[in-house]
Each structure stands twice: as structure tokens, then as C-alpha cells.
Write a protein that holds these residues in place. Structure first.
Motif, PDB file in Angstrom:
ATOM      1  N   GLY A 187      68.580 -42.713  61.339  1.00  0.00           N
ATOM      2  CA  GLY A 187      67.249 -42.587  60.763  1.00  0.00           C
ATOM      3  C   GLY A 187      66.190 -43.391  61.492  1.00  0.00           C
ATOM      4  O   GLY A 187      65.007 -43.319  61.137  1.00  0.00           O
ATOM      5  N   ILE A 188      66.583 -44.168  62.503  1.00  0.00           N
ATOM      6  CA  ILE A 188      65.616 -44.960  63.270  1.00  0.00           C
ATOM      7  C   ILE A 188      64.942 -44.072  64.307  1.00  0.00           C
ATOM      8  O   ILE A 188      65.603 -43.325  65.034  1.00  0.00           O
ATOM      9  CB  ILE A 188      66.311 -46.157  63.953  1.00  0.00           C
ATOM     10  N   SER A 189      63.637 -44.158  64.385  1.00  0.00           N
ATOM     11  CA  SER A 189      62.883 -43.340  65.331  1.00  0.00           C
ATOM     12  C   SER A 189      63.242 -43.712  66.769  1.00  0.00           C
ATOM     13  O   SER A 189      63.285 -44.892  67.132  1.00  0.00           O
ATOM     14  CB  SER A 189      61.378 -43.532  65.089  1.00  0.00           C
ATOM     15  N   ARG A 190      63.498 -42.715  67.570  1.00  0.00           N
ATOM     16  CA  ARG A 190      63.832 -42.956  68.978  1.00  0.00           C
ATOM     17  C   ARG A 190      62.631 -43.494  69.759  1.00  0.00           C
ATOM     18  O   ARG A 190      62.799 -44.137  70.792  1.00  0.00           O
ATOM     19  CB  ARG A 190      64.347 -41.667  69.623  1.00  0.00           C
ATOM     20  N   GLU A 191      61.417 -43.215  69.270  1.00  0.00           N
ATOM     21  CA  GLU A 191      60.234 -43.717  69.968  1.00  0.00           C
ATOM     22  C   GLU A 191      60.203 -45.245  69.978  1.00  0.00           C
ATOM     23  O   GLU A 191      59.745 -45.860  70.951  1.00  0.00           O
ATOM     24  CB  GLU A 191      58.966 -43.174  69.303  1.00  0.00           C
ATOM     25  N   LEU A 192      60.703 -45.870  68.894  1.00  0.00           N
ATOM     26  CA  LEU A 192      60.740 -47.332  68.860  1.00  0.00           C
ATOM     27  C   LEU A 192      61.674 -47.888  69.930  1.00  0.00           C
ATOM     28  O   LEU A 192      61.347 -48.862  70.614  1.00  0.00           O
ATOM     29  CB  LEU A 192      61.185 -47.802  67.473  1.00  0.00           C
ATOM     30  N   ILE A 193      62.837 -47.256  70.072  1.00  0.00           N
ATOM     31  CA  ILE A 193      63.800 -47.718  71.079  1.00  0.00           C
ATOM     32  C   ILE A 193      63.234 -47.501  72.485  1.00  0.00           C
ATOM     33  O   ILE A 193      63.354 -48.382  73.356  1.00  0.00           O
ATOM     34  CB  ILE A 193      65.135 -46.977  70.917  1.00  0.00           C
ATOM     35  N   GLU A 194      62.619 -46.359  72.694  1.00  0.00           N
ATOM     36  CA  GLU A 194      62.049 -46.082  74.013  1.00  0.00           C
ATOM     37  C   GLU A 194      60.903 -47.031  74.335  1.00  0.00           C
ATOM     38  O   GLU A 194      60.747 -47.486  75.476  1.00  0.00           O
ATOM     39  CB  GLU A 194      61.573 -44.635  74.067  1.00  0.00           C
ATOM     40  N   ALA A 195      60.081 -47.356  73.337  1.00  0.00           N
ATOM     41  CA  ALA A 195      58.977 -48.292  73.570  1.00  0.00           C
ATOM     42  C   ALA A 195      59.500 -49.680  73.916  1.00  0.00           C
ATOM     43  O   ALA A 195      58.967 -50.352  74.815  1.00  0.00           O
ATOM     44  CB  ALA A 195      58.086 -48.360  72.332  1.00  0.00           C
TER      45      ALA A 195
ATOM     46  N   ARG B 223      65.104 -60.052  44.524  1.00  0.00           N
ATOM     47  CA  ARG B 223      63.876 -60.837  44.575  1.00  0.00           C
ATOM     48  C   ARG B 223      63.645 -61.476  45.941  1.00  0.00           C
ATOM     49  O   ARG B 223      62.503 -61.695  46.326  1.00  0.00           O
ATOM     50  CB  ARG B 223      63.923 -61.930  43.503  1.00  0.00           C
ATOM     51  N   THR B 224      64.723 -61.789  46.642  1.00  0.00           N
ATOM     52  CA  THR B 224      64.582 -62.520  47.901  1.00  0.00           C
ATOM     53  C   THR B 224      64.605 -61.632  49.133  1.00  0.00           C
ATOM     54  O   THR B 224      64.287 -62.097  50.224  1.00  0.00           O
ATOM     55  CB  THR B 224      65.697 -63.572  48.036  1.00  0.00           C
ATOM     56  N   SER B 225      64.977 -60.372  48.978  1.00  0.00           N
ATOM     57  CA  SER B 225      65.058 -59.486  50.141  1.00  0.00           C
ATOM     58  C   SER B 225      63.661 -59.052  50.568  1.00  0.00           C
ATOM     59  O   SER B 225      62.821 -58.662  49.745  1.00  0.00           O
ATOM     60  CB  SER B 225      65.912 -58.258  49.824  1.00  0.00           C
ATOM     61  N   ARG B 226      63.401 -59.109  51.862  1.00  0.00           N
ATOM     62  CA  ARG B 226      62.128 -58.684  52.422  1.00  0.00           C
ATOM     63  C   ARG B 226      62.227 -57.360  53.165  1.00  0.00           C
ATOM     64  O   ARG B 226      61.214 -56.844  53.637  1.00  0.00           O
ATOM     65  CB  ARG B 226      61.604 -59.752  53.383  1.00  0.00           C
ATOM     66  N   THR B 227      63.440 -56.829  53.304  1.00  0.00           N
ATOM     67  CA  THR B 227      63.609 -55.625  54.116  1.00  0.00           C
ATOM     68  C   THR B 227      64.207 -54.467  53.327  1.00  0.00           C
ATOM     69  O   THR B 227      64.589 -53.460  53.906  1.00  0.00           O
ATOM     70  CB  THR B 227      64.545 -55.921  55.310  1.00  0.00           C
ATOM     71  N   ARG B 228      64.271 -54.596  51.991  1.00  0.00           N
ATOM     72  CA  ARG B 228      64.920 -53.530  51.216  1.00  0.00           C
ATOM     73  C   ARG B 228      64.139 -52.224  51.245  1.00  0.00           C
ATOM     74  O   ARG B 228      64.706 -51.138  51.125  1.00  0.00           O
ATOM     75  CB  ARG B 228      65.111 -53.983  49.760  1.00  0.00           C
ATOM     76  N   ASP B 229      62.787 -52.317  51.398  1.00  0.00           N
ATOM     77  CA  ASP B 229      61.951 -51.120  51.402  1.00  0.00           C
ATOM     78  C   ASP B 229      61.469 -50.743  52.796  1.00  0.00           C
ATOM     79  O   ASP B 229      60.560 -49.924  52.943  1.00  0.00           O
ATOM     80  CB  ASP B 229      60.729 -51.324  50.501  1.00  0.00           C
ATOM     81  N   LEU B 230      62.074 -51.346  53.825  1.00  0.00           N
ATOM     82  CA  LEU B 230      61.649 -51.053  55.191  1.00  0.00           C
ATOM     83  C   LEU B 230      62.059 -49.638  55.564  1.00  0.00           C
ATOM     84  O   LEU B 230      63.186 -49.212  55.304  1.00  0.00           O
ATOM     85  CB  LEU B 230      62.277 -52.048  56.162  1.00  0.00           C
ATOM     86  N   VAL B 231      61.165 -48.917  56.163  1.00  0.00           N
ATOM     87  CA  VAL B 231      61.436 -47.521  56.535  1.00  0.00           C
ATOM     88  C   VAL B 231      61.503 -47.440  58.041  1.00  0.00           C
ATOM     89  O   VAL B 231      60.624 -47.930  58.753  1.00  0.00           O
ATOM     90  CB  VAL B 231      60.333 -46.577  56.001  1.00  0.00           C
ATOM     91  N   GLY B 232      62.574 -46.803  58.543  1.00  0.00           N
ATOM     92  CA  GLY B 232      62.723 -46.673  59.983  1.00  0.00           C
ATOM     93  C   GLY B 232      61.921 -45.524  60.542  1.00  0.00           C
ATOM     94  O   GLY B 232      61.405 -44.693  59.842  1.00  0.00           O
TER      95      GLY B 232
END
Length: 318
Positions: free
Chosen positions: A207-215, A309-318
């Protein structure tokens, strides 16, 4: 100075700004029908949840406040069972084993699952075959997995000791040595849980965008830097989910321990659920067993809430 049409008019010497007019709330046509339809779809699940989850939980909570012997009605004793926990050395030994098991299995299975997901997300040959092999333990129950573990770690005819003997190494007392027995439980659990973690991480990687890896590659990031600063952070929701699921599973582990070691030797592999089972079905002290279950539920809910409560990446979208 003339006033524009948008400026508020002074009334009775009031120079303050005029209050905005309240909007009339209009109900959208068909909203009631849609709400009733939603509740209708929700009702079967809510009914099953209430009958098979909330009602048994209420019964267990009431049972934890009683002294029982498996026959007849229990005697109401209030919080005596909870006070009894503080002076029970087996309970503290089971709690220590449960925490240690969780601290080993959770990061171990997640690390193995992430490594396998990275390999199977690459151009590795026969990826489909390897995926099937890793996911295969998920298709069988924990009891069947534990029985396979018995064949591997049996002291008399186990595969592990046969391999050690063939290599000229000393054999291990997998079932009579406390440390070895605990290690055998951990190894079987890691084999069983790695496929599940791999599957979740593999879905996250895809689900991670390939554009991020290429950049990142164009910016000169090495392979390690791409994984450290791009891929792993983008797997935050998968990691958040897996931490909670693996910790809850580790808190509730029963089948593998019960079949593989039975909690022995000398309570070396006894965990909270096996100890609750012994009290409820062997000693027949269901009240005390329910008390252990309630404590385990509270600890699981507290961890889940704290992690949320302590997680900062639970809603991170790839």
C-alpha cells in the motif's frame, strides 16, 4: 460615514456586533428510514455481541466476587479473591511468565514477519510458494500446532534432540528443564505467529506509494535509509495493529502452553490463562479463576487504551 448593508445596525444603544442568525435545522428526507436501516443491520451483531461477550463478562465479574467449589451456589465474599492474588506466589510467577512471554514473542514475531514481508515483496523467485508456506500455520489450530511442537521437542523421540545428536551436540531436556521448556513454547509460538505478521506487513508494504520510494532513491538515500526513514514509518498503522493483536494474544496464550508443557515443569511455563484453567477446572475454584480472568481483561484493556493514546502513526496513510 455611511454604513454598508453588511454592517450591524445599532439598536437601543447597543454598539456590539449583531449575533448571526441561527440556521434552521432541516431533516433530510429519508434520514429516519436510513437510520432505522442502519440500526437494523447493526442489530444482529449487537445481539450476538451482547449474548456471547457482555453477558458472560458480567457473569464472570459476579463470579469473581464469590467463593465456589464447583457444587451448589457460591458464597458472596466481595473482593477477598482479589486480595488473595497479592499473596499468591503462583499468580505472580504466572504473571512474570506472561510478561516475559509477551516481551519475547511480540517483537520477535513482528521482526520475523517484517523481514519475511520485505523479502516476499521483492523479486524473490517462487514468492507465492514461500508465502503459502509461511501462512500455512495459520490454517491449523493452536492445538494442532502444539502437537507438532510435541513431535519436535519430545525428550525421548523428538526431532530436535535427534538433530542435535546427529550434529554431535548434547541433547536438551526440553520437558524437564524449566528454561528449555519455556524456550520450546516461544519457538513454537514464533513459528505459528510469523505468518500472520508477515501477511499484515505485506499488505502494508504493497500500500506504500512507489513515488515515495523513487523520490528517496533520487535524493540519494541508501537501501537502509529508505527502509529506516520512509518504509518503516509508513508501516505505522500495520505496526500499531500488530502490537495490540500480538500483546493481547500473548496475554491470552493457552493452547500451545497447555498441550506442549502443561505449565510445567514446576510452573516454569505457567501463564495466567493456564493458571486460571487449573483453578477453574482442576481445583474447581471458579470464583478465583474468574478473578484472574477479570484482572487479565483489565490489563489488556489498559494496554490497548495506552497504546491508542500514545501512538502517533496509527492513522498514517501510505
Amino acid at each position: 460615514m455611511t454604513t454598508t448593508a453588511t454592517e450591524p445596525r445599532d439598536r437601543a444603544g447597543d454598539t456590539g456586533p449583531a449575533e448571526p442568525p441561527q440556521r434552521l435545522r432541516t431533516r433530510r428526507p429519508g434520514a429516519v428510514r436510513e437510520a432505522l436501516a442502519g440500526y437494523g443491520f447493526l442489530a444482529p451483531s449487537a445481539l450476538l455481541l451482547g449474548v456471547f461477550v457482555f453477558v458472560p463478562l458480567a457473569g464472570a465479574l459476579a463470579l469473581s466476587l464469590q467463593r465456589t467449589n464447583g457444587f451448589g451456589e457460591g458464597t458472596w465474599i466481595g473482593f477477598d479473591n482479589y486480595a488473595r492474588l497479592f499473596g499468591d506466589p503462583v499468580f505472580w510467577r504466572a504473571s512474570l511468565n506472561t510478561v516475559l512471554f509477551t516481551l519475547v514473542v511480540t517483537p520477535g514475531s513482528m521482526a520475523l514477519g517484517l523481514g519475511a514481508a520485505v523479502l516476499l515483496n521483492s523479486v524473490l523467485p517462487a514468492r507465492g510458494l514461500f508465502r503459502s508456506i509461511l501462512i500455512l500455520p495459520m490454517a491449523v489450530s493452536g492445538v494442532a500446532t502444539a502437537l507438532i511442537g510435541v513431535l519436535v521437542f519430545d525428550q525421548n523421540s523428538g526431532f530436535a534432540d535427534s538433530m542435535l545428536g546427529a550434529l554431535g551436540l548434547p541433547q536438551v531436556d526440553w520437558q524437564s528443564n524449566g528454561t528449555a521448556a519455556f524456550v520450546s513454547v516461544v519457538l513454537v509460538t514464533l513459528w505459528w505467529r510469523t505468518g500472520f505478521n508477515m501477511l499484515i506487513y505485506l499488505a502494508g508494504l504493497q500500500g506504500i506509494s512507489r513515488e515515495l520510494i523513487e523520490a528517496a532513491t533520487l535524493d540519494g538515500a541508501t537501501v537502509w535509509q529508505r527502509y529506516r526513514y520512509v518504509i518503516v514509518p509508513m508501516l505505522g498503522p500495520s505496526t500499531f495493529f500488530l502490537v495490540i493483536m500480538n500483546v493481547i494474544y500473548s496475554f491470552q496464550v493457552f493452547d500451545i502452553v497447555f498441550v506442549l508443557t502443561g505449565g510445567g515443569p514446576r510452573n516454569a511455563t505457567t501463564v495466567l490463562v493456564t493458571y486460571a484453567y487449573d483453578n477453574g477446572f482442576v481445583v474447581r475454584d471458579q470464583g478465583y479463576a474468574a478473578t484472574i480472568g477479570v484482572v487479565l481483561l483489565v490489563v489488556s484493556l489498559a494496554f490497548t487504551w495506552l497504546r491508542w493514546r500514545t501512538s502517533r502513526t496509527r492513522d498514517l496513510v501510505g
